[in-house]
Write a protein that holds these residues in place. Structure first.
Motif, PDB file in Angstrom:
ATOM      1  N   LEU A 278       0.884  -1.168   0.000  1.00  0.00           N
ATOM      2  CA  LEU A 278       0.000   0.000   0.000  1.00  0.00           C
ATOM      3  C   LEU A 278       0.922   1.219   0.000  1.00  0.00           C
ATOM      4  CD1 LEU A 278      -2.459  -1.292   2.739  1.00  0.00           C
ATOM      5  CD2 LEU A 278      -2.725  -1.437   0.255  1.00  0.00           C
ATOM      6  N   ARG A 279       1.086   1.817  -1.159  1.00  0.00           N
ATOM      7  CA  ARG A 279       2.063   2.881  -1.322  1.00  0.00           C
ATOM      8  C   ARG A 279       1.655   4.132  -0.550  1.00  0.00           C
ATOM      9  NH1 ARG A 279       2.785   4.513  -6.750  1.00  0.00           N
ATOM     10  NH2 ARG A 279       0.540   4.281  -6.940  1.00  0.00           N
ATOM     11  N   GLU A 280       2.605   4.628   0.255  1.00  0.00           N
ATOM     12  CA  GLU A 280       2.436   5.859   1.038  1.00  0.00           C
ATOM     13  C   GLU A 280       1.081   5.909   1.738  1.00  0.00           C
ATOM     14  OE1 GLU A 280       3.478   9.376  -1.169  1.00  0.00           O
ATOM     15  OE2 GLU A 280       5.431   8.551  -1.729  1.00  0.00           O
ATOM     16  N   SER A 281       0.664   4.795   2.313  1.00  0.00           N
ATOM     17  CA  SER A 281      -0.677   4.697   2.889  1.00  0.00           C
ATOM     18  C   SER A 281      -0.765   5.145   4.338  1.00  0.00           C
ATOM     19  CB  SER A 281      -1.201   3.267   2.780  1.00  0.00           C
ATOM     20  OG  SER A 281      -0.435   2.407   3.603  1.00  0.00           O
ATOM     21  N   THR A 282       0.354   5.213   5.039  1.00  0.00           N
ATOM     22  CA  THR A 282       0.329   5.555   6.458  1.00  0.00           C
ATOM     23  C   THR A 282       1.188   6.781   6.722  1.00  0.00           C
ATOM     24  OG1 THR A 282       0.053   3.227   7.015  1.00  0.00           O
ATOM     25  CG2 THR A 282       0.800   4.676   8.771  1.00  0.00           C
ATOM     26  N   LEU A 283       0.637   7.701   7.489  1.00  0.00           N
ATOM     27  CA  LEU A 283       1.403   8.861   7.932  1.00  0.00           C
ATOM     28  C   LEU A 283       1.934   8.562   9.325  1.00  0.00           C
ATOM     29  CD1 LEU A 283       2.250  11.756   7.214  1.00  0.00           C
ATOM     30  CD2 LEU A 283       0.157  12.545   8.368  1.00  0.00           C
ATOM     31  N   HIS A 284       3.252   8.512   9.458  1.00  0.00           N
ATOM     32  CA  HIS A 284       3.890   8.220  10.748  1.00  0.00           C
ATOM     33  C   HIS A 284       4.943   9.281  11.022  1.00  0.00           C
ATOM     34  CE1 HIS A 284       5.337   5.965  14.158  1.00  0.00           C
ATOM     35  NE2 HIS A 284       6.560   5.959  13.645  1.00  0.00           N
ATOM     36  N   ARG A 285       4.724  10.023  12.091  1.00  0.00           N
ATOM     37  CA  ARG A 285       5.652  11.081  12.489  1.00  0.00           C
ATOM     38  C   ARG A 285       5.942  12.050  11.345  1.00  0.00           C
ATOM     39  NH1 ARG A 285       9.793   8.076  16.731  1.00  0.00           N
ATOM     40  NH2 ARG A 285       8.204   7.732  18.316  1.00  0.00           N
ATOM     41  N   GLY A 286       4.885  12.394  10.616  1.00  0.00           N
ATOM     42  CA  GLY A 286       4.979  13.401   9.571  1.00  0.00           C
ATOM     43  C   GLY A 286       5.475  12.907   8.224  1.00  0.00           C
ATOM     44  N   GLU A 287       5.767  11.623   8.116  1.00  0.00           N
ATOM     45  CA  GLU A 287       6.250  11.076   6.848  1.00  0.00           C
ATOM     46  C   GLU A 287       5.340   9.954   6.379  1.00  0.00           C
ATOM     47  OE1 GLU A 287      10.363  10.037   6.646  1.00  0.00           O
ATOM     48  OE2 GLU A 287      10.952  11.698   7.946  1.00  0.00           O
ATOM     49  N   ARG A 288       5.138   9.894   5.079  1.00  0.00           N
ATOM     50  CA  ARG A 288       4.331   8.825   4.477  1.00  0.00           C
ATOM     51  C   ARG A 288       5.164   7.552   4.388  1.00  0.00           C
ATOM     52  NH1 ARG A 288      -0.818   8.975   4.277  1.00  0.00           N
ATOM     53  NH2 ARG A 288      -1.557  11.100   4.259  1.00  0.00           N
ATOM     54  N   GLN A 289       4.555   6.432   4.786  1.00  0.00           N
ATOM     55  CA  GLN A 289       5.213   5.133   4.725  1.00  0.00           C
ATOM     56  C   GLN A 289       4.474   4.214   3.761  1.00  0.00           C
ATOM     57  OE1 GLN A 289       5.074   3.383   8.632  1.00  0.00           O
ATOM     58  NE2 GLN A 289       6.911   4.432   9.317  1.00  0.00           N
ATOM     59  N   ASP A 290       5.241   3.465   2.990  1.00  0.00           N
ATOM     60  CA  ASP A 290       4.665   2.341   2.265  1.00  0.00           C
ATOM     61  C   ASP A 290       4.431   1.238   3.295  1.00  0.00           C
ATOM     62  OD1 ASP A 290       5.077   3.762  -0.061  1.00  0.00           O
ATOM     63  OD2 ASP A 290       6.695   2.473  -0.806  1.00  0.00           O
ATOM     64  N   VAL A 291       3.311   0.546   3.165  1.00  0.00           N
ATOM     65  CA  VAL A 291       2.983  -0.542   4.078  1.00  0.00           C
ATOM     66  C   VAL A 291       2.796  -1.821   3.272  1.00  0.00           C
ATOM     67  CG1 VAL A 291       1.280  -1.429   5.716  1.00  0.00           C
ATOM     68  CG2 VAL A 291       1.944   0.980   5.792  1.00  0.00           C
ATOM     69  N   GLU A 292       3.524  -2.854   3.660  1.00  0.00           N
ATOM     70  CA  GLU A 292       3.374  -4.158   3.042  1.00  0.00           C
ATOM     71  C   GLU A 292       2.325  -4.952   3.819  1.00  0.00           C
ATOM     72  OE1 GLU A 292       7.031  -6.259   2.351  1.00  0.00           O
ATOM     73  OE2 GLU A 292       8.031  -4.426   1.634  1.00  0.00           O
TER      74      GLU A 292
END
Length: 186
Positions: free
Chosen positions: A156-170
């Protein structure tokens, strides 16, 4: 209260209940930076009240059969945990997760603990699909998913915002028939 041995290294899996809020907070404080690199637990549990509240939420999820949380203790010290962030028993799905403080890394504790709860979910609760959501950069957690015999379903590309940065989530998963076949194979 029950506990499940996780091997010969004085490691145990136990329910993580609201009355353990002080111990839970002390544990999160010991590993705050490490734990918070990829998951929001370290940001959610910052004082005694937030620790109690977090554990109460999981007590309510356990009561409604929609989630569970368990601690990992080594030599009677809380060092990490595993959980079902979500459980949909009628739908047959659950999302498992984990965290560890640095002193416990590299000992196989999460893999052993996750095996216990996944086996319980599949064999006792009738869960058909167990998912593992992990930041793509979190290589140790991906390695756990692989050791558990999970299959990578996708990113899930750039699906989660963590500490101000977008994360890809597998998203990784294991299905009940796959789990049972792996157990039989041994």
């Amino acid at each position: 209260m029950f506990s499940v041995s996780l091997g010969d290294d004085n490691a145990e899996l136990r329910p993580l209940e609201p009355w353990r809020a002080e111990e839970f907070l002390a544990h999160v404080d010991r590993g705050r930076e490490h734990i918070g690199r990829y998951i929001g637990l370290a940001d959610a549990v910052t004082d005694l009240e937030s620790s109690r509240s977090f554990l109460r939420q999981y007590a309510e999820r356990a009561a409604s059969d929609t989630g569970r949380i368990f601690g990992i203790w080594v030599d009677d010290q809380l060092v990490g945990g595993v959980l079902f962030r979500t459980m949909d028993v009628p739908g047959g799905t659950a999302e498992a997760g984990c965290w560890l403080e640095p002193s416990a890394v590299g000992r196989g504790l999460v893999t052993r603990a996750a095996r216990v709860i996944i086996d319980w979910a599949i064999e006792e609760r009738g869960i058909h699909r167990v998912e593992w959501h992990v930041a793509s950069a979190n290589r140790p957690s991906i390695a756990v998913a692989q050791r558990l015999g999970m299959v990578r379903d996708g990113v899930l590309r750039e699906s989660t915002l963590h500490r101000g940065e977008r994360q890809d989530v597998e998203v990784w998963s294991v299905l009940a028939p796959e789990w049972r076949a792996a157990k039989r194979a041994g």
